[in-house]
Enzyme design. Structure first.
Site, PDB file in Angstrom:
ATOM      1  N   THR A  14       3.883  83.681  18.728  1.00 54.77           N
ATOM      2  CA  THR A  14       3.695  85.058  18.327  1.00 54.77           C
ATOM      3  C   THR A  14       4.672  85.987  19.043  1.00 54.77           C
ATOM      4  O   THR A  14       5.129  85.676  20.121  1.00 54.77           O
ATOM      5  CB  THR A  14       2.251  85.450  18.720  1.00 54.77           C
ATOM      6  OG1 THR A  14       1.416  84.454  18.206  1.00 54.77           O
ATOM      7  CG2 THR A  14       1.875  86.813  18.228  1.00 54.77           C
TER       8      THR A  14
ATOM      9  N   THR B 265       3.602  85.982  13.947  1.00 58.23           N
ATOM     10  CA  THR B 265       3.403  84.710  14.639  1.00 58.23           C
ATOM     11  C   THR B 265       3.721  83.506  13.774  1.00 58.23           C
ATOM     12  O   THR B 265       3.640  83.557  12.548  1.00 58.23           O
ATOM     13  CB  THR B 265       1.939  84.601  15.129  1.00 58.23           C
ATOM     14  OG1 THR B 265       1.802  83.433  15.938  1.00 58.23           O
ATOM     15  CG2 THR B 265       0.952  84.536  13.987  1.00 58.23           C
TER      16      THR B 265
ATOM     17  N   ASN C   6       2.104  80.955  15.164  1.00 60.26           N
ATOM     18  CA  ASN C   6       0.999  80.417  15.952  1.00 60.26           C
ATOM     19  C   ASN C   6       1.542  79.805  17.223  1.00 60.26           C
ATOM     20  O   ASN C   6       1.990  80.498  18.118  1.00 60.26           O
ATOM     21  CB  ASN C   6       0.113  79.455  15.165  1.00 60.26           C
ATOM     22  CG  ASN C   6      -1.163  79.155  15.938  1.00 60.26           C
ATOM     23  OD1 ASN C   6      -1.606  79.990  16.712  1.00 60.26           O
ATOM     24  ND2 ASN C   6      -1.735  77.986  15.771  1.00 60.26           N
TER      25      ASN C   6
ATOM     26  N   ASP D   8      -5.799  78.232  13.431  1.00 58.51           N
ATOM     27  CA  ASP D   8      -6.618  79.419  13.734  1.00 58.51           C
ATOM     28  C   ASP D   8      -7.924  79.440  12.939  1.00 58.51           C
ATOM     29  O   ASP D   8      -8.804  80.257  13.218  1.00 58.51           O
ATOM     30  CB  ASP D   8      -5.828  80.705  13.462  1.00 58.51           C
ATOM     31  CG  ASP D   8      -4.953  81.092  14.649  1.00 58.51           C
ATOM     32  OD1 ASP D   8      -5.135  80.519  15.735  1.00 58.51           O
ATOM     33  OD2 ASP D   8      -4.081  81.964  14.490  1.00 58.51           O
TER      34      ASP D   8
ATOM     35  N   GLY E 123      -2.097  84.272  21.841  1.00 57.09           N
ATOM     36  CA  GLY E 123      -3.333  83.653  21.335  1.00 57.09           C
ATOM     37  C   GLY E 123      -4.534  84.522  21.683  1.00 57.09           C
ATOM     38  O   GLY E 123      -4.485  85.753  21.557  1.00 57.09           O
TER      39      GLY E 123
HETATM   40  O1  DON Z   1      -3.162  84.847  15.196  1.00 53.04           O
HETATM   41  C1  DON Z   1      -3.465  84.436  16.309  1.00 53.04           C
HETATM   42  O2  DON Z   1      -4.384  84.888  16.953  1.00 53.04           O
HETATM   43  C2  DON Z   1      -2.643  83.332  16.939  1.00 53.04           C
HETATM   44  N1  DON Z   1      -2.054  82.531  15.912  1.00 53.04           N
HETATM   45  C3  DON Z   1      -1.617  83.941  17.840  1.00 53.04           C
HETATM   46  C4  DON Z   1      -0.771  82.914  18.529  1.00 53.04           C
HETATM   47  C5  DON Z   1      -0.006  83.436  19.670  1.00 53.04           C
HETATM   48  O3  DON Z   1      -0.154  84.555  20.072  1.00 53.04           O
HETATM   49  C6  DON Z   1       0.896  82.481  20.344  1.00 53.04           C
HETATM   50  N2  DON Z   1       1.798  83.171  21.198  1.00 53.04           N
HETATM   51  N3  DON Z   1       2.017  83.190  22.299  1.00 53.04           N
END
Ligand code: DON
Length: 565
Positions: free
Chosen positions: A375, A393, A395, A417, A468
């Protein structure tokens, strides 16, 4: 095993160095406009668009496509995201360009015959890919609010891919760390692997010809250059090669959706956040609501009471997230009840400053009439006061690790997710329920929290981060650091963070957040802590009473704030 994997993935996610005081970046201020993104080249491209007279949306589109080239671990065209936008007149908008489950997906697609989750299937390889939304999102943003021609916004990314860019130290490390996965998942073609078969080093030139051609098709045909024609054909070919399930029908039917932002008051501030299918807006509204009545600024950022209150609020919020939140096009999300201030006060009233509430003693709230049913972020403000907060993102870092052969870009692994099985933790340790189970065409729940804050009707802050599940708690902490604890924007971003998400029980902490004696005191009250690698990469802008803009770009990454001269 799960914890080990989780920590391993977390370290890879950002390829960050551990937070260290010595890496603090200097404060950037500007009178006219500001771009904060995770890569200096992307920030520079965004600023050049503002300099050409483009508005914040124009700059955001240019930054997004630039990040797809120079920050391939997260910047993307093969993923999705969310935008919160406040125009200079004060009207607010939220755009959902989140990935969708393919039409051929099914509830149990990541379970084996005994009903157990098949390790990695939802986050590595072709089966983890959701139907990408980013290009549709950018096209829609431009259609509604863009002022400069689309081509002007995409050309810098085409040039960056065609002419190459010099790798930063972190990027070189990230690519090297993922090399074996790239080889494993892409037997027929190789991307992002050093042609001399040696490790990448800082300042190596990375040229991406196929990606440049893909971006050129997007430059010419807007989203049709992605969802139809040659690019779509290449995506479908990639699916066929590995028996993936995304079809042309999935691509042709993808649409970005305008949604009603979550707007919540906190003292004299208005917090404007992303509604479901992101959990970010609701979670942040709940967190702010839970701490509002306490004298945080008197206590200070470092006090035991502040830390306890924030941990307990986070624990309660994540319990609600796990039960209630999902794609509003598929499940009824009790938004009004979840952000109701009496409900929020009641939730936090069970906390006790004498001892921790174990997560096992917390469950989601109940509402009458409801059945349970890597992300990157960029923040931009232009000279007119339009403000945009976008988190996108793939992911996991580098997504599914699957490249579209001939098109040169990575596909997301966003399917992870979803809740593959009720109660089974995903990559981020998050658990979910029916509200977030897989259904064809449904959007998976997100933690992304692109946020805009106003004070007495005036723009005050633009903020967001990757990370995340830690996205929600990082945004929460940075907002409090700046608006309650009096830190400037850069200090607020740099200040060490912690993270609690209901399950597991323990709270993760970055180095230097709690002193050893403080940790011992809190342990005696029942708090559990584990050390964490760096949490989040926050990009934020604060508007000072003078109207000047203050940037906050995280030293945990290559993040860069650039003001308009
Ligand atoms: O949408 C979400 O919550 C996750 N897919 C975000 C993933 C994310 O932030 C990874 N990065 N560092």
């Amino acid at each position: 095993m799960k914890l080990k994997l989780f920590l391993f993935v977390y370290v890879l996610i950002s390829s960050n160095l551990l937070y260290s005081q010595s890496t603090i970046k200097s404060l950037v201020e500007s009178k006219k406009g500001m771009v904060v993104s995770t890569h200096p080249l992307a920030s520079e491209i965004g600023r050049s668009i503002l300099q050409k007279g483009g508005n914040a949306i124009d700059a955001a589109i240019a930054v997004n496509f630039a990040l797809a080239v120079c920050h391939p671990s997260a910047g993307n065209i093969g993923g999705g995201g969310f935008m919160v936008f406040r125009n200079a007149k004060g009207k607010v908008f939220a755009l959902d360009f989140r990935e969708k489950a393919p039409l051929a997906s099914s509830k149990d697609m990541y379970l084996d015959a005994s009903g157990n989750v098949i390790p990695e299937k939802s986050f590595v390889g072709i089966f983890s890919v959701g139907v990408p939304g980013t290009v549709a999102g950018m096209d829609e943003m431009h259609r509604k609010f863009g002022s400069l021609p689309w081509k002007v916004l995409i050309q810098p990314a085409v040039d960056l891919a065609r002419n190459g860019h010099l790798l930063t130290f972190r990027e070189a490390n990230g690519l090297n760390a993922n090399k074996s996965d790239f080889i494993k998942e892409n037997k027929d073609h190789s991307y992002l692997i050093n042609p001399n078969n040696i490790d990448w080093r800082k300042d190596d030139l990375l040229i991406q010809e196929d990606l440049a051609n893909t971006l050129e098709r997007i430059l010419t045909h807007k989203s049709k250059g992605f969802y139809q024609g040659k690019t779509a054909e290449l995506i479908i070919n990639e699916m066929r090669r590995h028996h993936g399930i995304i079809t042309q029908k999935d691509l042709s039917s993808y649409q970005a959706v305008w949604r009603k932002p979550i707007v919540q008051s906190y003292k004299n501030l208005q917090i404007i956040g992303m509604p479901p299918p992101s959990s970010g807006g609701i979670a942040l509204a709940q967190l702010m609501g839970m701490v509002e009545k306490y004298p945080l600024s008197t206590w200070g950022a470092a006090s035991d009471s502040t830390v306890q209150l924030m941990i307990e609020a986070e624990r309660r919020v994540f319990a609600d997230r796990a039960k209630w939140l999902g794609d509003p096009d598929f499940v009824q999300v009790p938004i009004k009840s979840l952000v109701d201030s009496a409900y929020i006060q009641n939730r936090i009233s069970s906390m006790d400053f004498v001892k921790a509430t174990p997560s096992s003693a917390i469950s989601a709230g109940q509402f009458a009439g409801y059945e349970s049913p890597e992300t990157t972020h960029y923040s931009i403000v232009d000279a007119a006061g339009n403000a945009v907060s976008i988190t996108t993102t793939l992911n996991n870092s580098y997504g599914s690790k699957v490249f579209v052969g001939g098109a040169g870009f990575l596909l997301n692994d966003e399917m992870d997710d979803f809740s593959a099985k009720a109660g089974a933790p995903n990559l981020y340790g998050l658990v979910g329920s029916k509200a977030n189970e897989i259904q064809p065409n449904k959007r998976m729940l997100s933690s992304m929290t692109p946020t805009i804050i106003t004070e007495n009707g005036q723009l005050k802050m633009v903020v967001g981060t990757p990370g995340g599940s830690t996205i929600i708690t990082s945004v929460f902490q940075v907002v409090l650091n700046a608006l309650e604890f009096g830190m400037n924007m850069q200090q607020a971003v740099e200040y060490p963070r912690f993270h609690q998400q209901w399950k597991p029980e323990h709270t993760r902490i970055e180095p230097n957040r709690l002193s050893l004696t403080q940790m011992e005191r809190l342990k005696k009250k029942g708090y559990e802590f584990t050390n964490s690698a760096s949490i989040g990469l926050v990009e934020a802008i604060l508007v000072l009473p003078s109207g000047h803009l203050q940037g906050g770009a995280d030293s945990r990454g290559d993040d860069t704030a650039l003001g308009l001269d």
